[in-house]
Write an enzyme that holds these catalytic residues in place. Sequence first.
Site, PDB file in Angstrom:
ATOM      1  N   GLU A 181       0.809  -1.220   0.000  1.00 28.08           N
ATOM      2  CA  GLU A 181       0.000   0.000   0.000  1.00 28.08           C
ATOM      3  C   GLU A 181       0.845   1.275   0.000  1.00 28.08           C
ATOM      4  OE1 GLU A 181      -3.765  -0.300   2.355  1.00 28.08           O
ATOM      5  OE2 GLU A 181      -2.780  -2.074   3.152  1.00 28.08           O
ATOM      6  N   SER A 192      -6.590  -2.744   1.606  1.00 23.95           N
ATOM      7  CA  SER A 192      -6.855  -2.224   0.261  1.00 23.95           C
ATOM      8  C   SER A 192      -7.309  -3.288  -0.725  1.00 23.95           C
ATOM      9  CB  SER A 192      -5.610  -1.497  -0.292  1.00 23.95           C
ATOM     10  OG  SER A 192      -5.391  -0.307   0.412  1.00 23.95           O
ATOM     11  N   TYR A 209      -9.149   3.505  -5.390  1.00 27.52           N
ATOM     12  CA  TYR A 209      -8.127   4.524  -5.619  1.00 27.52           C
ATOM     13  C   TYR A 209      -8.055   5.073  -7.036  1.00 27.52           C
ATOM     14  CZ  TYR A 209      -6.781   2.547  -1.156  1.00 27.52           C
ATOM     15  OH  TYR A 209      -6.803   2.093   0.132  1.00 27.52           O
ATOM     16  N   ARG A 236     -12.339   2.964  10.889  1.00 26.22           N
ATOM     17  CA  ARG A 236     -13.477   2.832   9.962  1.00 26.22           C
ATOM     18  C   ARG A 236     -13.863   1.370   9.860  1.00 26.22           C
ATOM     19  NH1 ARG A 236     -11.489   3.162   4.828  1.00 26.22           N
ATOM     20  NH2 ARG A 236     -12.199   1.040   4.379  1.00 26.22           N
ATOM     21  N   ASP A 239     -16.196  -1.565   7.967  1.00 25.25           N
ATOM     22  CA  ASP A 239     -16.870  -1.857   6.700  1.00 25.25           C
ATOM     23  C   ASP A 239     -17.925  -2.940   6.916  1.00 25.25           C
ATOM     24  OD1 ASP A 239     -15.152  -0.054   5.480  1.00 25.25           O
ATOM     25  OD2 ASP A 239     -13.704  -1.600   4.920  1.00 25.25           O
ATOM     26  N   GLU A 278     -14.731  -5.816   8.659  1.00 26.73           N
ATOM     27  CA  GLU A 278     -13.436  -5.549   9.291  1.00 26.73           C
ATOM     28  C   GLU A 278     -13.385  -4.117   9.776  1.00 26.73           C
ATOM     29  OE1 GLU A 278     -10.239  -5.942   6.496  1.00 26.73           O
ATOM     30  OE2 GLU A 278     -11.218  -4.719   4.985  1.00 26.73           O
ATOM     31  N   ASN A 299     -10.679  -0.855   9.999  1.00 24.38           N
ATOM     32  CA  ASN A 299      -9.447  -0.311   9.440  1.00 24.38           C
ATOM     33  C   ASN A 299      -8.929   0.751  10.407  1.00 24.38           C
ATOM     34  OD1 ASN A 299      -7.472   1.006   7.926  1.00 24.38           O
ATOM     35  ND2 ASN A 299      -8.598   0.797   6.010  1.00 24.38           N
ATOM     36  N   GLY A 355      -7.663   5.666   4.711  1.00 28.04           N
ATOM     37  CA  GLY A 355      -7.074   6.637   3.797  1.00 28.04           C
ATOM     38  C   GLY A 355      -7.285   8.067   4.264  1.00 28.04           C
TER      39      GLY A 355
END
Length: 308
Positions: free
Chosen positions: A16, A142, A211, A250, A252, A269, A271, A275
């Site tokens: 990443e 990612s 991205y 964050r 998901d 999951e 994070n 980002g």
Amino acid sequence: MSRKHVAVLMGGFSSERPVSLSSGKACAEALEAEGFKVTTLDVARDVSEKLAALKPDVVFNALHGPFGEDGTIQGILEYLEIPYTHSGVLASALAMDKGKAKRVAAAAGIPVAESQVINRFAFPATHPMKPPYVVKPVREGSSFGVVIVTEDQAHPPQVVSSPEWHYGEDVLVERYVYGRELTCGVMGDVALGVTEVVPLGHNFYDYDSKYAAGGSKHVIPAKISPNIYQKIQTLALRAHQAIGCRGVSRSDFRYDDRLSDDGEIIWLEVNTQPGMTPTSLVPEMAGHAGYSFGQFLRWMVEDASCLR
């Protein structure tokens, strides 16, 4: 009064790296505009020596992937006694291990999909569970290495045990959950808004959807019922707290509303290093809550500490 000196850690050597460089550059520019003295550091194996010489007041961790968000850099910062942003050693390591994080989340009453962790060299010749299912590296982000096995696929994905696989020895095999991609950030002890991520031209929210320009559309607030919206926020905050996250995280989710509005909500999951460009999901959520990008980063710097 002297300005607080912030070292922004970026780049690194995980898959990443490009995402981290983008996050780090955006954060450094915004923090400078907020009045901080900023030094950017493209992280290499000598990061501890460079930080010891630099002596910043705070480290803003804009690294993504292994080393940056698995507790390793956090341990170095604890050793150097430099306050840092985001989660600490234990929460970072736990969140990075998808299998262990799911067990903790499930124990906290958070709905998760059926799954099992398998060593890639022991991957069976027959399906380990009834298709459709998803195969994910246990310790990557990612969407690197994610393989979706469809109902009509005759055998398990062969790439997992091939020399082309570069995502670790253990993989998570998880029931495929149909539905919409929802995500919710947490800032301190407050759940932010819920965003629906709509991949454009992709069958799931993969690396390019995340991205590449035009790869996805972010809808905030997500167009879901108030009841489901609030439930997602509650579950995101519960996951943040159960895993021991600090600062910003964050979570998901998948929300299958094909048969009813109540549907099925599944947590995927958390994070711990989301980002951090102005158009990234969590800064967008903070913007929806009334924070400019600079104000949001200032909050993170002021929240930084050791022993997280």
